[in-house]
Design a protein around this motif. Structure first.
Motif, PDB file in Angstrom:
ATOM      1  N   LEU A 186     -22.736  38.114 -19.504  1.00 30.72           N
ATOM      2  CA  LEU A 186     -21.746  37.403 -18.683  1.00 30.72           C
ATOM      3  C   LEU A 186     -20.740  36.678 -19.554  1.00 30.72           C
ATOM      4  CD1 LEU A 186     -23.985  35.906 -15.848  1.00 30.72           C
ATOM      5  CD2 LEU A 186     -22.357  37.778 -15.652  1.00 30.72           C
ATOM      6  N   LEU A 187     -21.218  36.107 -20.657  1.00 30.62           N
ATOM      7  CA  LEU A 187     -20.327  35.404 -21.577  1.00 30.62           C
ATOM      8  C   LEU A 187     -19.322  36.374 -22.188  1.00 30.62           C
ATOM      9  CD1 LEU A 187     -19.821  32.594 -22.823  1.00 30.62           C
ATOM     10  CD2 LEU A 187     -21.265  33.291 -24.744  1.00 30.62           C
ATOM     11  N   GLY A 188     -19.818  37.577 -22.530  1.00 29.78           N
ATOM     12  CA  GLY A 188     -18.923  38.576 -23.102  1.00 29.78           C
ATOM     13  C   GLY A 188     -17.893  39.064 -22.116  1.00 29.78           C
ATOM     14  N   ASN A 189     -18.204  38.959 -20.823  1.00 31.04           N
ATOM     15  CA  ASN A 189     -17.285  39.436 -19.785  1.00 31.04           C
ATOM     16  C   ASN A 189     -16.472  38.305 -19.175  1.00 31.04           C
ATOM     17  OD1 ASN A 189     -16.352  41.735 -18.301  1.00 31.04           O
ATOM     18  ND2 ASN A 189     -17.389  40.939 -16.501  1.00 31.04           N
ATOM     19  N   ALA A 190     -16.689  37.076 -19.677  1.00 31.05           N
ATOM     20  CA  ALA A 190     -16.003  35.926 -19.099  1.00 31.05           C
ATOM     21  C   ALA A 190     -14.547  35.898 -19.530  1.00 31.05           C
ATOM     22  CB  ALA A 190     -16.701  34.631 -19.523  1.00 31.05           C
ATOM     23  N   VAL A 191     -13.731  35.312 -18.698  1.00 40.76           N
ATOM     24  CA  VAL A 191     -12.329  35.089 -19.052  1.00 40.76           C
ATOM     25  C   VAL A 191     -12.107  33.595 -19.114  1.00 40.76           C
ATOM     26  CG1 VAL A 191     -11.429  37.211 -18.087  1.00 40.76           C
ATOM     27  CG2 VAL A 191     -11.681  35.254 -16.609  1.00 40.76           C
ATOM     28  N   GLN A 192     -11.426  33.188 -20.137  1.00 40.23           N
ATOM     29  CA  GLN A 192     -11.195  31.758 -20.299  1.00 40.23           C
ATOM     30  C   GLN A 192     -10.143  31.293 -19.306  1.00 40.23           C
ATOM     31  OE1 GLN A 192     -10.788  30.522 -24.320  1.00 40.23           O
ATOM     32  NE2 GLN A 192      -9.799  28.599 -23.797  1.00 40.23           N
ATOM     33  N   ALA A 193     -10.473  30.277 -18.553  1.00 39.02           N
ATOM     34  CA  ALA A 193      -9.558  29.773 -17.533  1.00 39.02           C
ATOM     35  C   ALA A 193      -8.545  28.823 -18.150  1.00 39.02           C
ATOM     36  CB  ALA A 193     -10.340  29.049 -16.435  1.00 39.02           C
ATOM     37  N   SER A 194      -7.956  29.286 -19.234  1.00 32.62           N
ATOM     38  CA  SER A 194      -6.897  28.516 -19.848  1.00 32.62           C
ATOM     39  C   SER A 194      -5.574  29.109 -19.424  1.00 32.62           C
ATOM     40  CB  SER A 194      -7.024  28.573 -21.373  1.00 32.62           C
ATOM     41  OG  SER A 194      -6.955  29.906 -21.801  1.00 32.62           O
ATOM     42  N   PRO A 195      -4.513  28.337 -19.447  1.00 33.34           N
ATOM     43  CA  PRO A 195      -3.242  28.860 -18.990  1.00 33.34           C
ATOM     44  C   PRO A 195      -2.734  29.948 -19.897  1.00 33.34           C
ATOM     45  CG  PRO A 195      -2.972  26.696 -19.989  1.00 33.34           C
ATOM     46  CD  PRO A 195      -4.442  26.942 -19.901  1.00 33.34           C
ATOM     47  N   ASP A 196      -1.968  30.827 -19.305  1.00 33.44           N
ATOM     48  CA  ASP A 196      -1.292  31.853 -20.079  1.00 33.44           C
ATOM     49  C   ASP A 196      -0.331  31.165 -21.028  1.00 33.44           C
ATOM     50  OD1 ASP A 196       1.270  33.906 -20.104  1.00 33.44           O
ATOM     51  OD2 ASP A 196      -0.694  34.906 -20.167  1.00 33.44           O
ATOM     52  N   ILE A 197       0.101  31.882 -22.051  1.00 36.13           N
ATOM     53  CA  ILE A 197       1.002  31.283 -23.024  1.00 36.13           C
ATOM     54  C   ILE A 197       2.222  30.685 -22.349  1.00 36.13           C
ATOM     55  CG2 ILE A 197       2.196  33.461 -23.450  1.00 36.13           C
ATOM     56  CD1 ILE A 197       1.556  30.677 -25.987  1.00 36.13           C
ATOM     57  N   ALA A 198       2.660  31.337 -21.248  1.00 32.10           N
ATOM     58  CA  ALA A 198       3.814  30.809 -20.530  1.00 32.10           C
ATOM     59  C   ALA A 198       3.517  29.450 -19.928  1.00 32.10           C
ATOM     60  CB  ALA A 198       4.241  31.775 -19.435  1.00 32.10           C
ATOM     61  N   ASP A 199       2.217  29.177 -19.621  1.00 32.66           N
ATOM     62  CA  ASP A 199       1.845  27.884 -19.052  1.00 32.66           C
ATOM     63  C   ASP A 199       1.938  26.773 -20.075  1.00 32.66           C
ATOM     64  OD1 ASP A 199       1.299  29.070 -16.646  1.00 32.66           O
ATOM     65  OD2 ASP A 199      -0.807  29.401 -17.142  1.00 32.66           O
ATOM     66  N   MET A 200       1.932  27.127 -21.348  1.00 30.87           N
ATOM     67  CA  MET A 200       1.939  26.127 -22.395  1.00 30.87           C
ATOM     68  C   MET A 200       3.313  25.978 -23.017  1.00 30.87           C
ATOM     69  SD  MET A 200      -1.678  26.869 -24.273  1.00 30.87           S
ATOM     70  CE  MET A 200      -1.315  28.568 -24.652  1.00 30.87           C
ATOM     71  N   ILE A 201       4.298  26.629 -22.429  1.00 29.71           N
ATOM     72  CA  ILE A 201       5.633  26.614 -23.009  1.00 29.71           C
ATOM     73  C   ILE A 201       6.601  25.883 -22.091  1.00 29.71           C
ATOM     74  CG2 ILE A 201       7.594  28.058 -23.678  1.00 29.71           C
ATOM     75  CD1 ILE A 201       5.630  30.119 -24.605  1.00 29.71           C
ATOM     76  N   THR A 202       7.372  24.998 -22.641  1.00 29.09           N
ATOM     77  CA  THR A 202       8.457  24.388 -21.907  1.00 29.09           C
ATOM     78  C   THR A 202       9.743  24.789 -22.609  1.00 29.09           C
ATOM     79  OG1 THR A 202       7.061  22.516 -21.380  1.00 29.09           O
ATOM     80  CG2 THR A 202       9.434  22.220 -21.099  1.00 29.09           C
TER      81      THR A 202
END
Length: 572
Positions: free
Chosen positions: A282-298
């Protein structure tokens, strides 16, 4: 299609291999047959389903990073019609090959079901409460069962022998062992190319026989006589693999297991090793719920109006119209330069470094939620917060014409005048707007005063009073791009098209540097866009307060095939 099916097959195959490996290493020698059956069923069900379980893992909160970018007008490059060239997609061919062989196995499976049905229909049967006994006349076959049907060959004429055989098959019927066999067959159809599924199927079937043998002996039949019956029918085979056959090839294993001492109950804890295996998968198939690079860009300065709005919680990261300091960026820089003070204490201690502060510009223009997300020294951090708090109301950002809350990130570098220290974090430091505070180096007997701040000419600007200009203007640049940018032939043949976004710096002398693809579509298209920009002549440099300074530029280039372009329709 292959982008979803192939990863699924790979993930499921890895899972099946891991479960089989765990079984062979630690579980195959015990006598927990029921627990083992559950292990096999769970292994198959989990392996088939877990690739679809995309569990999100909460990541450490990322802070929006302000990436300077003055965007030029989008340039589109069209390809001339190309000759049809066959591009062999080996992944798709492999997928069709796997599917073709699976289809053959599926037809074989259907034929076996038909053979069982034919045997049932063409011979007399005797219905009992829990099963139906089908007696095969004029044909010697090994006794077998399929769900509630028990098939007995003509060679079984001894009454006592028949009772033991029926007792054996009744265990298969009551415990629905045909479900296990069918499930194993289906897995073999789907994953025929994976050797572990065949090995797993073999272990599943032998374990079902262990269960049936155990059930017969519990009913009080003599182990010696029962084993003798097994030897008598060992030379007859039905040729139908999807049944619970009274005779299987691992006869020696069955007899050994019947005579083996029962495994102590405490050793059943080995099956808890299933938990870490499941967790790893499950860990290997998990996706990190972090924002896409666009979410971190202003990107506060975009002139093409095509920036995709991004949101983080209830606060936007990018919007249609970004918030603006009253008077624009130049006014913001002047405000910082006139108001930022280099704390005397920090100067005396020789403290330097970069402070990054993040805040929210509300729909009313007010500044709230000010926080230092990367500090250097308390007095420096407090000074940056003070500057932000002292700012006037901003012009709020808008999304779909409505004022909204937007994140903003401000990095500031404090540097002692004459210091040779470098506060660069590699290329990352080039991606921020900075203000450098200059103080006076500490000398004995000299009282230091709080120094102001002025824009650094060593760091690239986002916008300046006089923007750099391509020789001849933007129309000349458009012609230069059209004359020099080539649509890679391989990309045309493969039908590759889309937008490549390249960012670069126009230096103080007008030279082009730091050319980087920040969004690409294909390695050759990306490389061609970089090559073309690097070949540009010197620009007229940008100026701030009459001084030539480096400035960021972003150039979107669209590769688009003409409608009459002939390409291979197979995905590359």
């Amino acid at each position: 299609m292959e982008h979803t099916i192939i990863p699924y097959l790979i993930k499921a195959s890895i899972s099946l291999a891991l479960f089989y490996g765990l079984y062979m290493l630690l579980l195959r020698k015990d006598t927990f047959f029921r627990l083992r059956r559950f292990y096999f069923l769970f292994s198959i069900a989990f392996s088939l389903l877990f690739p679809f379980l995309m569990i999100e893992m909460t990541a450490k909160e990322e802070v929006p990073v302000q990436i300077p970018a003055y965007w030029l007008s989008q340039i589109e490059v069209s390809a001339m019609p190309a000759q049809q060239v066959l591009v062999i997609d080996w992944k798709l061919i492999a997928l069709f090959a796997i599917g073709a062989v699976s289809l053959i196995y599926a037809l074989r499976f259907i034929m076996q079901l038909f053979c069982i049905l034919k045997l049932k229909v063409s011979h007399n049967s005797e219905k009992l409460d829990t099963c139906c006994i089908v007696k095969i006349k004029d044909r010697k076959i090994s006794p077998f069962s399929f769900f509630r049907w028990i098939f007995i060959g003509s060679q079984i004429d001894d009454e006592e022998k028949l009772k033991e055989i029926i007792a054996h098959e009744m265990v298969h019927v009551r415990q629905l062992h045909s479900v296990d066999v069918l499930l194993a067959e289906i897995v073999c159809i789907l994953f025929w190319w994976n050797p572990f599924v065949w090995l797993l199927k073999k272990e599943i079937k032998i374990n079902l026989e262990y269960l049936a043998d155990e059930g017969v002996l519990k009913e009080g039949f003599s182990p010696k006589e029962y084993q003798y019956i097994l030897l008598q029918v060992s030379n007859v085979n039905t040729g139908i693999p999807i049944i619970n056959n009274f005779n299987v090839s691992q006869l020696k294993k069955r007899i050994t297991m019947m005579n083996k001492n029962r495994t102590s109950l405490g050793k059943a804890t080995k099956y808890l090793l299933l938990v870490p295996v499941v967790f790893v998968l499950l860990l290997g198939n998990a996706v990190q719920a972090s924002p896409d690079i666009a979410d971190m860009i202003t990107i506060p300065f975009v002139n093409d109006g095509q920036q995709v709005p991004q949101k983080k919680g209830d606060v936007y990261v990018t919007v249609d119209k970004m918030p603006e300091f009253p008077g624009g960026l130049n006014a913001q820089q002047r405000f910082i330069g006139q108001n930022l003070k280099y704390p005397v204490e920090a100067q005396e201690k020789g403290v330097e470094g970069r402070v990054i502060v993040r805040y929210v510009i509300r729909s009313t223009g007010d500044i709230t939620n000010i926080e230092v997300i990367r500090g250097v020294y308390p007095s420096l951090d407090e000074e940056v917060v003070r500057i932000v708090k002292a700012m006037p109301k901003w012009i709020p950002g808008k999304q779909n014409g409505k004022a909204v809350d937007v994140y903003y990130t401000l990095p500031l570098i404090f540097k002692i005048s004459g210091s040779k220290k470098i506060f660069s974090e590699g290329k990352k430091d080039k991606d921020v707007m900075v203000a450098v505070g200059y103080g006076t180096p500490k000398k004995e007997g000299v009282t230091l005063k709080e120094g102001g701040a002025e824009p650094s000419v060593d760091h690239p600007f986002i916008t300046v009073e006089d923007m750099p200009v391509f020789p001849g203007g933007e129309s000349a640049m458009q012609r230069f791009v059209a004359d020099n940018l080539k649509y890679p032939e391989s990309a045309q043949k493969a039908g590759v098209q889309g937008r490549v976004t390249v960012r670069f710096i126009v230096g103080k002398t007008g030279e082009i540097s730091d050319v980087r693809v920040i969004r690409g579509i294909d390695s050759e298209c990306d490389a061609e866009a970089v090559r073309m920009i690097q070949s540009m002549p010197k620009w007229t440099p940008g100026k701030q307060n009459g001084i030539a300074v480096p400035v960021y530029f972003t150039l979107p280039i669209v590769y688009r095939l003409k409608k009459d372009t002939v390409v291979n329709t197979t995905k590359k």
